[in-house]
Design a protein around this motif. Structure first.
Motif, PDB file in Angstrom:
ATOM      1  N   ALA A   7      62.482  42.344   1.096  1.00 59.87           N
ATOM      2  CA  ALA A   7      61.404  43.003   0.751  1.00 59.87           C
ATOM      3  C   ALA A   7      61.616  44.246  -0.546  1.00 59.87           C
ATOM      4  CB  ALA A   7      60.952  44.118   1.900  1.00 59.87           C
ATOM      5  N   GLU A   8      62.884  44.831  -0.467  1.00 57.08           N
ATOM      6  CA  GLU A   8      63.328  45.774  -1.432  1.00 57.08           C
ATOM      7  C   GLU A   8      63.702  44.933  -2.759  1.00 57.08           C
ATOM      8  OE1 GLU A   8      66.390  49.147  -0.785  1.00 57.08           O
ATOM      9  OE2 GLU A   8      66.167  48.241   1.470  1.00 57.08           O
ATOM     10  N   ILE A   9      64.149  43.773  -2.564  1.00 54.91           N
ATOM     11  CA  ILE A   9      64.433  42.967  -3.925  1.00 54.91           C
ATOM     12  C   ILE A   9      62.954  42.601  -4.317  1.00 54.91           C
ATOM     13  CG2 ILE A   9      65.348  40.788  -4.654  1.00 54.91           C
ATOM     14  CD1 ILE A   9      67.597  41.163  -2.619  1.00 54.91           C
TER      15      ILE A   9
ATOM     16  N   ASN B  45      59.069  55.326  -3.659  1.00 55.11           N
ATOM     17  CA  ASN B  45      58.338  55.220  -2.404  1.00 55.11           C
ATOM     18  C   ASN B  45      58.434  53.723  -1.827  1.00 55.11           C
ATOM     19  OD1 ASN B  45      57.264  58.104  -1.674  1.00 55.11           O
ATOM     20  ND2 ASN B  45      57.052  57.842  -3.706  1.00 55.11           N
ATOM     21  N   GLU B  46      57.849  52.805  -2.705  1.00 53.77           N
ATOM     22  CA  GLU B  46      57.801  51.465  -2.159  1.00 53.77           C
ATOM     23  C   GLU B  46      59.274  51.067  -1.408  1.00 53.77           C
ATOM     24  OE1 GLU B  46      54.386  49.206  -4.725  1.00 53.77           O
ATOM     25  OE2 GLU B  46      56.406  48.984  -5.550  1.00 53.77           O
ATOM     26  N   ARG B  47      60.255  51.422  -2.288  1.00 48.97           N
ATOM     27  CA  ARG B  47      61.699  51.034  -1.814  1.00 48.97           C
ATOM     28  C   ARG B  47      61.865  51.590  -0.247  1.00 48.97           C
ATOM     29  NH1 ARG B  47      67.817  51.726  -4.220  1.00 48.97           N
ATOM     30  NH2 ARG B  47      68.914  50.464  -2.577  1.00 48.97           N
ATOM     31  N   LEU B  48      61.493  53.002  -0.138  1.00 51.92           N
ATOM     32  CA  LEU B  48      61.727  53.780   1.107  1.00 51.92           C
ATOM     33  C   LEU B  48      60.919  53.098   2.274  1.00 51.92           C
ATOM     34  CD1 LEU B  48      62.950  55.951   2.403  1.00 51.92           C
ATOM     35  CD2 LEU B  48      61.269  57.528   1.735  1.00 51.92           C
TER      36      LEU B  48
ATOM     37  N   ARG C  31      66.726  46.825 -13.079  1.00 55.13           N
ATOM     38  CA  ARG C  31      67.286  45.617 -12.902  1.00 55.13           C
ATOM     39  C   ARG C  31      68.701  45.665 -12.405  1.00 55.13           C
ATOM     40  NH1 ARG C  31      65.801  43.381 -19.246  1.00 55.13           N
ATOM     41  NH2 ARG C  31      63.781  42.273 -18.502  1.00 55.13           N
ATOM     42  N   THR C  32      69.525  46.872 -12.596  1.00 49.78           N
ATOM     43  CA  THR C  32      70.840  47.047 -12.286  1.00 49.78           C
ATOM     44  C   THR C  32      70.643  47.160 -10.646  1.00 49.78           C
ATOM     45  OG1 THR C  32      71.557  47.911 -14.333  1.00 49.78           O
ATOM     46  CG2 THR C  32      72.706  48.619 -12.231  1.00 49.78           C
ATOM     47  N   GLN C  33      69.724  48.127 -10.190  1.00 49.93           N
ATOM     48  CA  GLN C  33      69.560  48.331  -8.723  1.00 49.93           C
ATOM     49  C   GLN C  33      69.285  47.076  -8.217  1.00 49.93           C
ATOM     50  OE1 GLN C  33      67.280  52.089  -7.787  1.00 49.93           O
ATOM     51  NE2 GLN C  33      67.732  52.500  -9.913  1.00 49.93           N
ATOM     52  N   ALA C  34      68.497  46.039  -8.440  1.00 46.02           N
ATOM     53  CA  ALA C  34      68.179  44.751  -8.164  1.00 46.02           C
ATOM     54  C   ALA C  34      69.307  44.127  -7.848  1.00 46.02           C
ATOM     55  CB  ALA C  34      67.150  44.199  -8.966  1.00 46.02           C
ATOM     56  N   ILE C  35      70.043  44.159  -9.012  1.00 39.83           N
ATOM     57  CA  ILE C  35      71.469  43.172  -8.867  1.00 39.83           C
ATOM     58  C   ILE C  35      72.139  43.569  -7.877  1.00 39.83           C
ATOM     59  CG2 ILE C  35      73.606  42.611 -10.139  1.00 39.83           C
ATOM     60  CD1 ILE C  35      72.028  42.675 -12.688  1.00 39.83           C
ATOM     61  N   LEU C  36      72.348  45.080  -7.605  1.00 44.20           N
ATOM     62  CA  LEU C  36      73.392  45.409  -6.679  1.00 44.20           C
ATOM     63  C   LEU C  36      72.683  45.201  -5.287  1.00 44.20           C
ATOM     64  CD1 LEU C  36      74.136  49.086  -7.991  1.00 44.20           C
ATOM     65  CD2 LEU C  36      75.744  46.888  -7.948  1.00 44.20           C
ATOM     66  N   LEU C  37      71.572  45.010  -4.975  1.00 43.51           N
ATOM     67  CA  LEU C  37      70.723  44.849  -3.637  1.00 43.51           C
ATOM     68  C   LEU C  37      71.291  43.377  -3.406  1.00 43.51           C
ATOM     69  CD1 LEU C  37      67.314  46.454  -3.452  1.00 43.51           C
ATOM     70  CD2 LEU C  37      69.364  47.036  -2.107  1.00 43.51           C
TER      71      LEU C  37
END
Length: 490
Positions: free
Chosen positions: A194-196, A444-447, A238-244
């Protein structure tokens, strides 16, 4: 006969009659009291209901209604190395229990001996020595039996039975642990999916925003600073998405190991999180004493330790051994089975240790200390169980409130972004306000996704804390009893 001798004989007779009536050395087992609260501290609606009525027994994960989870749990129950090792330990405990029962039966043996020997003519203590050669054929049998007058064997059987029941509870506890870990990892992956997804939608939105900003910069309406700010936010997202994706891969590999598959070949496709969190009936705190397999295991270990006190104390009483033997013996094998070749003997022996250097007292003290330790472990397990249920009840209650509050925060962030975009297009604000609104919506969407994932994982942990539908009645009838088949088994 003197009065003293008569009293002594009566005392011995009374002792033997009590022993034969079934008395055994050591204390009889009684479960010690454990402090248990009357109700849970957490607020409704988590308090009422009997979990055994609504949580599927043995397959509690089906309460979530997720076919992928059901398949993973089935694989883990059949292929987990942890569970396979626990099954092997259970088989060992069952074999040890059968071994303890063997002490109730006599031991019988039969054999055949043949010998040809020459006797020396110079052997001592013979008036007219002369050598001779003879045959010696024997077909002997022996029977020995040690009556369990003082309960050593019965206490050993009691201890072995409790240890076997503890092993069954241990297997149930490990199944619960493995199943809950599978479910928790699975829902963690769904939360990461969901976060991705949030990041993927945000990247698409930021790419469109970057194109718009670049067009406005080429037309002289926007500055290169606006372009740089939008591109920075896009690259960081994009970087945070890759880490996920790295985190997801680690949980995916863990699921592969739990289900008995190599991590390199295990794949789990992305899928939305379940839309609804199931209502979990809790019941009253005292139910935990019968529903948690780890509590049942600790209680059975306590019973086994109590029986070991009796085993140790039985060393203070004399041991009685009855024996009988017989067979056939002849110098001529053709006459071995004749009546005149038969022989027999019967006897009894009583032995009492009169000096052991304190060994018996040390063994009793060792057993009593083991029992005291088992009591402490049992009470600690019970207290930990109450804590885990309370923690997860509070967690679900707080997360439910947080989910509702965060849903409103997401709606507010979307409205704020729409307003910031409109004001920026109208030239009323700088692009920094748009970037700030985009970052707020992403956060907020990620949380919100994290909270939903935590609610699912906490639901799993609550079911685990409640015992997963397990019931101590599953081990109550597991007995170790003597059977005729075991008595005659070679």
């Amino acid at each position: 006969m003197s009065v003293r001798h008569s009293l002594s004989m009566r005392s011995v007779a009374a002792l033997m009659s009590l022993a034969l009536a079934g008395c055994a050395a050591g204390p009889n087992y009684h479960r010690p009291p454990t402090p248990a609260p009357v109700v849970w501290k957490a607020e409704d609606p988590w308090r009422p209901g009997d979990p055994r009525d609504q949580i599927p027994k043995g397959e509690w994960w089906k309460i979530f209604g997720d076919a992928d989870l059901d398949g993973l749990e089935a694989q883990a129950m059949g292929a987990s190395p942890t569970l396979q090792a626990a099954v092997a330990r259970l088989d060992q405990a069952r074999a040890l229990a059968r071994l303890s029962v063997a002490g109730l039966y006599p031991t019988a043996s039969v054999g055949f001996n043949s010998q040809r020997q020459r006797v020396s003519g110079n052997r001592p203590f013979i008036s007219t020595p002369s050598p001779f050669t003879q045959n010696n054929f024997q077909l002997p049998f022996t029977v020995t039996y040690e009556p369990d007058f003082f309960g050593r064997v019965r206490r050993s059987i009691e201890s072995s039975r409790a240890a076997l029941q503890a092993s069954v509870a241990d297997l149930g506890n490990l199944r619960l642990l493995v199943a809950s870990e599978v479910a928790a990892d699975y829902f963690t992956i769904r939360a990461l999916d969901a976060e991705i997804g949030v990041y993927a939608r945000t990247v698409e939105s930021l790419e469109r925003g970057l194109q718009l900003t670049e067009q406005r910069a080429r037309g002289g309406v926007a500055s290169q600073l606006d372009v740089a700010q939008e591109r920075t936010l896009l690259d960081g997202t994009r970087t945070q998405a890759i880490l996920l994706t790295q985190q997801r891969a680690q949980f995916e590999n863990a699921l592969g190991t739990l289900t008995g598959q190599p991590a390199s070949s295990f794949k789990l496709a992305a899928k939305p999180m379940p839309a609804n969190i199931p209502t979990i009936p809790v019941g009253v705190p005292s139910d935990l004493l019968e529903r948690r397999p780890d509590i049942a295991e600790a209680e059975r270990q306590m019973a086994a330790a109590n029986a070991q006190i009796g085993v140790a104390q039985s060393a203070y009483y004399p041991g009685v051994t009855l024996s009988a033997g017989g067979g056939f013996q002849s110098f001529d094998i053709s006459k071995l089975a004749t009546l005149t070749s038969g022989f027999w003997a019967v006897g009894a022996a009583v032995a009492e240790v009169v000096l052991s250097g304190g060994a018996r007292r040390a063994q009793v003290d060792f057993a009593k200390a083991g029992y005291a330790g088992a009591i402490a472990n049992y009470r600690g397990t019970v207290l930990t169980a109450f804590q885990e249920v309370e923690d997860n009840l509070v967690g679900l209650s707080v997360l439910e409130q947080a989910a509702m509050s965060q849903a409103r925060a997401v709606d507010d962030a979307r409205k704020a972004l729409t307003i910031a975009n409109n004001r920026y297009v109208g030239g009323l604000v700088s692009y920094l306000d748009v970037v700030t609104a985009q970052q707020s919506l992403l956060s907020n969407e990620r949380l919100a996704s994290e909270i939903e994932g935590q609610r699912l994982v906490t639901s799993v942990l609550l079911i685990k804390a409640l015992g997963g539908g397990w019931d101590a009645a599953s081990i109550a009838n597991l007995q170790v009893k003597p059977t005729a088949k075991q008595a005659i088994e070679p």
